[in-house]
Design an enzyme around this catalytic site. Structure first.
Site, PDB file in Angstrom:
ATOM      1  N   GLN A 159      -4.931  -0.194  -0.897  1.00 42.39           N
ATOM      2  CA  GLN A 159      -3.886  -1.004  -0.252  1.00 42.39           C
ATOM      3  C   GLN A 159      -2.957  -1.604  -1.323  1.00 42.39           C
ATOM      4  O   GLN A 159      -2.824  -1.047  -2.393  1.00 42.39           O
ATOM      5  CB  GLN A 159      -4.477  -2.090   0.666  1.00 42.39           C
ATOM      6  N   THR A 166      -4.936  -6.904   5.283  1.00 44.67           N
ATOM      7  CA  THR A 166      -6.258  -6.330   5.462  1.00 44.67           C
ATOM      8  C   THR A 166      -7.271  -7.446   5.206  1.00 44.67           C
ATOM      9  O   THR A 166      -6.887  -8.622   5.058  1.00 44.67           O
ATOM     10  CB  THR A 166      -6.450  -5.081   4.564  1.00 44.67           C
ATOM     11  N   GLY A 222       0.827  -1.203   0.000  1.00 45.28           N
ATOM     12  CA  GLY A 222       0.000   0.000   0.000  1.00 45.28           C
ATOM     13  C   GLY A 222       0.860   1.251   0.000  1.00 45.28           C
ATOM     14  O   GLY A 222       2.089   1.191   0.131  1.00 45.28           O
ATOM     15  N   ASP A 223       0.204   2.391  -0.190  1.00 40.92           N
ATOM     16  CA  ASP A 223       0.855   3.707  -0.165  1.00 40.92           C
ATOM     17  C   ASP A 223       1.905   3.869  -1.258  1.00 40.92           C
ATOM     18  O   ASP A 223       2.895   4.576  -1.079  1.00 40.92           O
ATOM     19  CB  ASP A 223       1.500   3.983   1.216  1.00 40.92           C
ATOM     20  N   LYS A 230      -0.670   5.674  -5.901  1.00 41.19           N
ATOM     21  CA  LYS A 230      -1.495   5.355  -7.074  1.00 41.19           C
ATOM     22  C   LYS A 230      -2.067   6.628  -7.706  1.00 41.19           C
ATOM     23  O   LYS A 230      -2.427   6.648  -8.869  1.00 41.19           O
ATOM     24  CB  LYS A 230      -2.623   4.390  -6.669  1.00 41.19           C
ATOM     25  N   GLY A 255      -5.738   5.823   2.189  1.00 42.33           N
ATOM     26  CA  GLY A 255      -5.551   7.274   2.164  1.00 42.33           C
ATOM     27  C   GLY A 255      -4.866   7.646   0.863  1.00 42.33           C
ATOM     28  O   GLY A 255      -3.697   7.342   0.683  1.00 42.33           O
ATOM     29  N   HIS A 256      -5.602   8.243  -0.054  1.00 42.86           N
ATOM     30  CA  HIS A 256      -5.028   8.650  -1.342  1.00 42.86           C
ATOM     31  C   HIS A 256      -4.848  10.160  -1.333  1.00 42.86           C
ATOM     32  O   HIS A 256      -5.815  10.898  -1.155  1.00 42.86           O
ATOM     33  CB  HIS A 256      -5.949   8.286  -2.512  1.00 42.86           C
ATOM     34  N   THR A 257      -3.619  10.611  -1.516  1.00 49.22           N
ATOM     35  CA  THR A 257      -3.373  12.053  -1.511  1.00 49.22           C
ATOM     36  C   THR A 257      -3.545  12.598  -2.924  1.00 49.22           C
ATOM     37  O   THR A 257      -2.974  12.073  -3.874  1.00 49.22           O
ATOM     38  CB  THR A 257      -1.945  12.331  -0.997  1.00 49.22           C
TER      39      THR A 257
HETATM   40  P1  IMP Z   1      -6.977  -2.823   8.359  1.00 50.28           P
HETATM   41  O1  IMP Z   1      -7.128  -2.763   6.884  1.00 50.28           O
HETATM   42  O2  IMP Z   1      -7.309  -1.517   9.039  1.00 50.28           O
HETATM   43  O3  IMP Z   1      -7.698  -3.993   8.956  1.00 50.28           O
HETATM   44  O4  IMP Z   1      -5.430  -3.057   8.708  1.00 50.28           O
HETATM   45  C1  IMP Z   1      -4.753  -4.273   8.413  1.00 50.28           C
HETATM   46  C2  IMP Z   1      -3.331  -4.013   7.962  1.00 50.28           C
HETATM   47  O5  IMP Z   1      -3.343  -3.360   6.701  1.00 50.28           O
HETATM   48  C3  IMP Z   1      -2.533  -3.099   8.890  1.00 50.28           C
HETATM   49  O6  IMP Z   1      -1.175  -3.527   8.853  1.00 50.28           O
HETATM   50  C4  IMP Z   1      -2.646  -1.737   8.239  1.00 50.28           C
HETATM   51  O7  IMP Z   1      -1.575  -0.886   8.584  1.00 50.28           O
HETATM   52  C5  IMP Z   1      -2.612  -2.132   6.777  1.00 50.28           C
HETATM   53  N1  IMP Z   1      -3.295  -1.156   5.891  1.00 50.28           N
HETATM   54  C6  IMP Z   1      -4.617  -1.033   5.693  1.00 50.28           C
HETATM   55  N2  IMP Z   1      -4.873  -0.069   4.803  1.00 50.28           N
HETATM   56  C7  IMP Z   1      -3.687   0.408   4.404  1.00 50.28           C
HETATM   57  C8  IMP Z   1      -3.297   1.399   3.433  1.00 50.28           C
HETATM   58  O8  IMP Z   1      -4.105   2.031   2.742  1.00 50.28           O
HETATM   59  N3  IMP Z   1      -1.948   1.575   3.293  1.00 50.28           N
HETATM   60  C9  IMP Z   1      -1.039   0.867   3.992  1.00 50.28           C
HETATM   61  N4  IMP Z   1      -1.359  -0.061   4.888  1.00 50.28           N
HETATM   62  C10 IMP Z   1      -2.676  -0.288   5.088  1.00 50.28           C
END
Ligand code: IMP
Length: 429
Positions: free
Chosen positions: A224, A239, A11-12, A15, A39-41
């Site tokens: 993600q 996730t 993720g991050d 995109k 979180g998309h900036t």
């Molecule tokens: P959840 O999606 O909140 O259940 O988190 C599960 C895992 O996915 C954790 O390690 C979060 O930090 C990671 N995670 C969820 N969404 C993102 C994202 O958009 N970017 C980076 N990591 C994410």
């Protein structure tokens, strides 16, 4: 054409860079999975906006935006995001629609996640706390509440009673406060005037198939990254949704043969937030330097992201599982003056490992990454607009990443601003 944009790592990856370059040619943007954990900036009129639920196409006046079938939507977060976008004069798209099949993140999902993470202590997943896991879990238990249910709340009281009979004992057991039927029905009712008008009547599937038939462009936005996928990621530190390109089929309601291209977005290094194995993690001063320069702090939670080197086994995994047709490489500019490394393979119990998915989560933690060190570059590359303009060391880095992924580079972003990009192909051809 239908193009899927997907994160190749944890993720991050940035995109948004893809949307910045090709968004103006898109008629329909569809976000397919996940929720406000993303979180998309996006930069709009010089202002930075962080999108959590709404597709990045929201700022384009020619586009329709959809929140797709496999999303989990926190209604409060969605309304706040729409208000913030309106205040920033950035809610510019032609329409914003929600799939009735998407699930609602309910207050007991947020509460359960908080209590469970606390109870897990040092074994916590490090979730974003946005109710994602419990909402997908309720969906799989056939006890979820869908966005479409807002159309007939009069039929919900019995169903809510059943949900609470299952959920409240766990909440009490974990030390939380039980929810009442009145709490939940009241919670749902307050959102009806806002969300019901946004529920699409024509299924997203029908709309985008028709758009493709008419020669219009559809951009499907994954959230993600591949290694957070519930099946293919570093389970259980993932996730709860399908973050791979295949997930886009269900989330948008299309068959695999409808997809023309799959573009994987990859950083020129790696980052990860939350717990779980990260074989190429960098420690110490260098990690802090990359973290600061790359502004590697979670767009949703503000947590610092761990940083690591590009991992060839991981990249090949992403290319294979996603069926990539092209690459967008971001943030190489952050590595100016830093000697980059690439992990070529791992050694695990004396064996050479080149397939990321040969090792499970426990094994990956014990795998030794074997690195190749590259020459790197000292020049500022943010002004480069052609590949040939790049210093040799930067070219080598990008060529290596391309070779490990086995797919051509479509674009390289060389800075955070819109337009700081080297375009190497046409997405819509
Ligand atoms: P959840 O999606 O909140 O259940 O988190 C599960 C895992 O996915 C954790 O390690 C979060 O930090 C990671 N995670 C969820 N969404 C993102 C994202 O958009 N970017 C980076 N990591 C994410």
């Amino acid at each position: 054409m239908i193009v899927v944009a997907i994160g190749n790592q944890w993720g991050d990856e940035g995109k948004g860079a893809l949307v910045d370059n090709w968004g103006k040619d898109v008629s329909y943007f569809v976000r397919v999975q996940g929720g406000a954990n993303a979180g998309h900036t996006v930069i709009n009129k010089g202002k930075k906006i962080i999108l959590h639920l709404i597709p990045s196409g929201v700022t384009y006046s020619q586009a329709h935006c959809f929140l797709g079938n496999d999303m989990v939507i926190d209604p409060k977060a969605l309304i706040k995001e729409m208000d913030d976008l309106s205040a920033a004069e950035a809610l510019n798209c032609k329409s914003l629609g929600i799939s009735p099949l998407a699930h609602l993140v309910m207050p007991y999902c947020l509460e359960l996640e908080k209590l469970r993470e606390q109870a897990r202590g040092k074994n916590a997943i490090g979730t974003t706390g946005r109710g994602i896991g419990p909402t997908y879990e309720m969906r799989a238990r056939r006890l979820g509440i869908r966005v479409g249910d807002l159309r007939h709340l009069d039929k919900m009281p019995e169903y809510v009673k059943t949900i609470l009979a299952e959920i409240n004992p766990e909440i009490r057991h974990l030390g939380g406060q039980a929810f009442t039927q009145k709490d939940i029905l009241g919670f749902l009712e307050q959102f009806v005037p806002y969300l019901e008008p946004m529920i699409v009547k024509t299924p997203i599937s029908v709309t985008i198939c028709a758009a493709k038939a008419k020669g219009e462009n559809v951009l499907i936005e994954g959230a993600q990254g591949l290694e957070l996928d519930l099946t293919h990621g570093t389970y259980p530190f993932t996730t709860s949704s399908s973050t791979i390109a295949g997930g886009a089929c269900s989330g948008a309601g299309i068959g695999p043969t409808m997809i023309n291209k799959v573009i994987g977005v990859t950083k020129a290094y790696c980052t990860r937030v939350g717990s779980g194995p990260f074989p190429t993690k960098i420690n110490g001063e260098l990690a802090e330097k990359i973290q600061k320069r790359g502004k590697e702090f979670g767009a949703t939670t503000g947590r610092p992201r761990d940083v690591g080197w590009v991992d060839a086994a991981q990249l090949a995994h992403a290319a294979r599982i996603n069926g990539l047709t092209g690459l967008v490489i971001t943030k190489g500019d952050v590595l100016q003056g830093i000697e980059p490394k690439i992990c070529d393979h791992y050694v695990y119990q004396g064996h050479k490992i080149t397939n990321f998915d040969e090792l499970d989560c426990c094994e990956l933690s014990d795998a030794e990454p074997i690195y190749e060190t590259l020459a790197g570059f000292t020049e500022d590359i943010s002004g480069c607009r052609k590949f040939d303009d790049l210093p040799k060391g930067a070219q080598e880095l990008y060529n290596k990443i391309q070779a490990y992924a086995g797919v051509p580079i479509l674009a390289i972003s060389v800075g955070p601003e819109r337009g700081q990009t080297i375009i190497m192909g046409n997405l819509w051809q």
